[in-house]
Design an enzyme around this catalytic site. Structure first.
Site, PDB file in Angstrom:
ATOM      1  N   TYR A 120      62.244   7.446  31.500  1.00  0.00           N
ATOM      2  CA  TYR A 120      61.231   7.289  30.463  1.00  0.00           C
ATOM      3  C   TYR A 120      60.090   6.402  30.945  1.00  0.00           C
ATOM      4  CZ  TYR A 120      62.946   2.570  29.266  1.00  0.00           C
ATOM      5  OH  TYR A 120      63.310   1.238  29.303  1.00  0.00           O
ATOM      6  N   CYS A 121      58.909   6.647  30.374  1.00  0.00           N
ATOM      7  CA  CYS A 121      57.732   5.817  30.615  1.00  0.00           C
ATOM      8  C   CYS A 121      56.881   5.856  29.351  1.00  0.00           C
ATOM      9  CB  CYS A 121      56.954   6.288  31.840  1.00  0.00           C
ATOM     10  SG  CYS A 121      56.464   8.027  31.784  1.00  0.00           S
ATOM     11  N   THR A 122      55.690   5.312  29.376  1.00  0.00           N
ATOM     12  CA  THR A 122      54.897   5.167  28.158  1.00  0.00           C
ATOM     13  C   THR A 122      54.518   6.504  27.538  1.00  0.00           C
ATOM     14  OG1 THR A 122      53.976   3.114  29.045  1.00  0.00           O
ATOM     15  CG2 THR A 122      52.856   4.092  27.162  1.00  0.00           C
ATOM     16  N   VAL A 151      57.564   7.062  25.431  1.00  0.00           N
ATOM     17  CA  VAL A 151      58.051   6.139  24.406  1.00  0.00           C
ATOM     18  C   VAL A 151      57.186   6.181  23.153  1.00  0.00           C
ATOM     19  CG1 VAL A 151      58.594   3.730  23.882  1.00  0.00           C
ATOM     20  CG2 VAL A 151      58.985   4.618  26.183  1.00  0.00           C
TER      21      VAL A 151
END
Length: 306
Positions: A161-163, A190
């Site tokens: 996951y990342c932004t 996210v």
């Protein structure tokens, strides 16, 4: 080629513009995400830039199979991601001994982003610049900083996951080429998860790369009558004390400019610097009060900053 558009404006105008863009068949399935800028424009000036790649990596990304869907990780909707997080408890030591399967959360961001907030159970990445990320590249060598070192590539489900999801799309092709079979990403990142599912499984705020810096989960999905969960507490980079206000500042030393969390006492004691070494540096900007941000570095370059 990746495309990213970030803009700020009155909500109705921003949404109307996004709807207009999506009428073009090339962008009809584009994911549009919104979040409020409570103090005015998050992007006060119009900038148009061409970049061969939105994600910068050592050695470039031209050789990666970015346009091959089979080489990228499988995207999970926010609801599917939440189910995986809930199922993680079933893949603990007791069950993994019999099934042999593991589930690993991989935070594909920078360390200072993790410090503000992260999914519970994700290790803090030992990376302060994404382009130098080396997860899964240690091979047979022992590397305590590589969360994928020694991981069974066949029996481990890796949830990345990342932004916003772009870094995961790119980095998953690297891991796929390294033989990792079970790769999954959080669709929309996210920010999309917090909007769809709220803070379930998430602790702290979300770091963003604009003047707001840190956004609480309620920014994306205001809670209605829900009990407030225990607040995530960060740590001051200088003294290690608790920092409740999860908002970074830049080091006052122009030649450092590090993003760091800091308590009020250290900010004053170190004159806005991240350490005593930077406090003694020759080119210092003034300590800014409150949530003010420094102007571009060239404003201070030729000034007497000492």
């Amino acid at each position: 080629m990746s495309r990213e558009l970030m803009l700020s404006g009155p909500r109705k105008d921003a949404v109307a513009y996004a709807d207009w863009v999506k009428k073009d068949h090339r962008f009809c399935d584009m994911l549009v995400q919104t979040s409020p800028a409570l103090t005015g424009h998050a992007f006060p000036r119009l900038k148009l830039r061409y970049k061969p790649s939105l994600v910068q990596l050592e050695g470039g990304s031209w050789h990666l199979p970015l346009l091959d869907p089979s080489m990228r990780a499988t995207p999970l909707t926010p609801s599917m991601w939440k189910e995986r997080l809930e199922a993680k408890a079933c893949l603990d030591v007791s069950s993994s001994e019999t099934s042999g399967r593991r589930l690993l959360l991989l935070d594909v961001r920078n360390d200072y982003e993790w410090d503000v907030g992260h999914f519970e159970g994700a290790l803090r990445p030992n990376v302060d610049c994404f382009r130098s990320t080396s997860f899964g590249l240690s091979g047979e060598m022992e590397d305590p900083w590589d969360p994928l070192n020694g991981v069974d590539k066949e029996k481990t489900d890796i949830l990345m996951y990342c932004t916003g999801g772009i870094r995961c799309d790119v980095y998953s092709t690297i891991l796929r080429k390294k033989g990792f079979r079970n790769l999954y990403t959080l669709e929309g990142g996210v920010s999309n998860y917090l909007k769809a599912e709220g803070p379930a499984g998430w602790v702290g705020n979300l770091f963003v790369f604009d003047g707001r810096l840190s956004l609480p989960p309620a920014t994306f999905r205001p809670s209605e009558g829900e009990e407030e969960e225990e607040r995530w507490v960060g740590r001051c980079y200088a003294c290690g004390s608790e920092v409740v206000e999860l908002r970074h500042r830049n080091c006052a030393n122009i030649d450092c400019n590090r993003l760091y969390l800091c308590c009020g006492w250290c900010a004053a004691e170190l004159a806005g610097c991240c350490c005593s070494g930077c406090k003694a540096a020759p080119r210092l900007r003034p300590l800014l009060p409150g949530h003010q941000r420094y102007l571009k570095w060239h404003v201070y370059r030729d000034a007497d900053c000492s």
